[in-house]
Enzyme design. Structure first.
Site, PDB file in Angstrom:
ATOM      1  N   ASP A 194       0.709  -1.359   0.025  1.00 39.05           N
ATOM      2  CA  ASP A 194      -0.336  -0.049   0.108  1.00 39.05           C
ATOM      3  C   ASP A 194       0.910   1.313  -0.067  1.00 39.05           C
ATOM      4  OD1 ASP A 194      -1.644  -2.169   0.489  1.00 39.05           O
ATOM      5  OD2 ASP A 194      -2.951  -0.967   1.793  1.00 39.05           O
ATOM      6  N   LYS A 202      -6.751   3.677  -3.139  1.00 39.39           N
ATOM      7  CA  LYS A 202      -7.434   3.500  -1.617  1.00 39.39           C
ATOM      8  C   LYS A 202      -7.429   4.911  -1.031  1.00 39.39           C
ATOM      9  CE  LYS A 202      -5.286   1.979   3.034  1.00 39.39           C
ATOM     10  NZ  LYS A 202      -4.143   1.182   3.132  1.00 39.39           N
ATOM     11  N   LYS A 221     -10.293   0.679  -2.413  1.00 41.44           N
ATOM     12  CA  LYS A 221     -10.335   0.162  -0.879  1.00 41.44           C
ATOM     13  C   LYS A 221     -10.738   1.320  -0.135  1.00 41.44           C
ATOM     14  CE  LYS A 221      -7.213  -1.092   3.015  1.00 41.44           C
ATOM     15  NZ  LYS A 221      -5.786  -1.945   2.981  1.00 41.44           N
TER      16      LYS A 221
END
Length: 247
Positions: A99, A173, A207
């Site tokens: 990430d 995300k 996400k």
């Protein structure tokens, strides 16, 4: 709804941030990893220096829980070389998901080529090693127009440079959960920001991270279309309780 396989159980505080000793904080990390194993969550999301520990515990338990870590966290303004070096170390230690915090400050300063280059190189590195890559855009630092632009930028880089079969492996995300906002202002996923991300990152998955604290909120995010939810309250959410955690 069975939501366990949507949940990235998360603990990203350093000992200093948690106001704990290194030893005590390490115990918290171990407990979070064990909780993910015990409850069969999709993934345990931890700091890079804890990945090897998670790998050891998960292998010992013969668990299918995957391991995620954060890259250039939480500011995202490191050099491309540092980002890639940190990612390679995480891969070597056993991470499954990377990430990355995108350099949203550079994006806001219209240094678009810099942002495109890091998205391209970070994504290529992750896919080369068969990893899931997620780009954290830090929605609380952006206005709606910038959320739309940055989501689309990431999508366009991936579509232009990756195979269609890999699109599902590259996420956009929402948040680190560590961005400081004025009191009371959300610093994570909201319905409004997630809708903008979904509309402008498709066909890449999204996400939702930060601010999902109840089972009902998690279900709402899933019904909107998110494929993962990052939360420090995975157990609480699954149990139908309300978390007081800030991520």
């Amino acid at each position: 709804m069975e939501i366990r396989q949507y949940l990235d159980a998360t603990y990203l505080k350093t000992a200093q941030q948690a106001n704990l000793s290194e030893e005590k904080n390490n115990e918290v990390v171990k407990n979070c990893i064990q909780e993910a194993i015990d409850h069969n969550f999709k993934l345990i999301m931890i700091r890079p220096d804890k990945v090897a520990l998670a790998k050891e515990m998960i292998q010992k338990a013969k668990s299918k829980v995957t391991i995620g870590t954060v890259i250039d966290f939480p500011e995202g303004d490191g050099t491309l070389e540092d980002k890639l070096a940190e990612a390679i170390q995480a891969i070597n230690d056993g991470a499954d998901d990377l990430d990355f915090v995108v350099d949203y400050k550079a994006f806001k300063n219209e240094a678009f080529d810099k942002v495109k280059e890091e998205v391209l190189e970070g994504t290529k590195l992750g896919l080369k090693h068969n990893k899931i890559v997620k780009w954290i855009i830090e929605v609380a630092a952006l206005n709606d127009h910038q959320i739309v632009q940055l989501s689309a930028l990431i999508k366009n880089v991936v579509i232009a440079n990756c195979n269609e079969k890999d699109y599902e492996k590259v996420f956009v995300k929402s948040s680190t959960g560590f961005y400081k906002t004025p009191e009371g202002v959300p610093n994570g996923a909201t319905v409004a920001t997630i809708k903008l991300m979904l509309e402008n990152s498709f066909p890449l998955p999204v996400k939702a991270a930060g601010g999902v604290r109840t089972y009902e909120e998690a279900v709402e995010m899933i019904q909107l279309g998110v494929k993962r939810i990052g939360t420090s309250a995975a157990k609480t959410i699954v149990n139908g309780e309300i978390s007081k955690n800030d991520y």
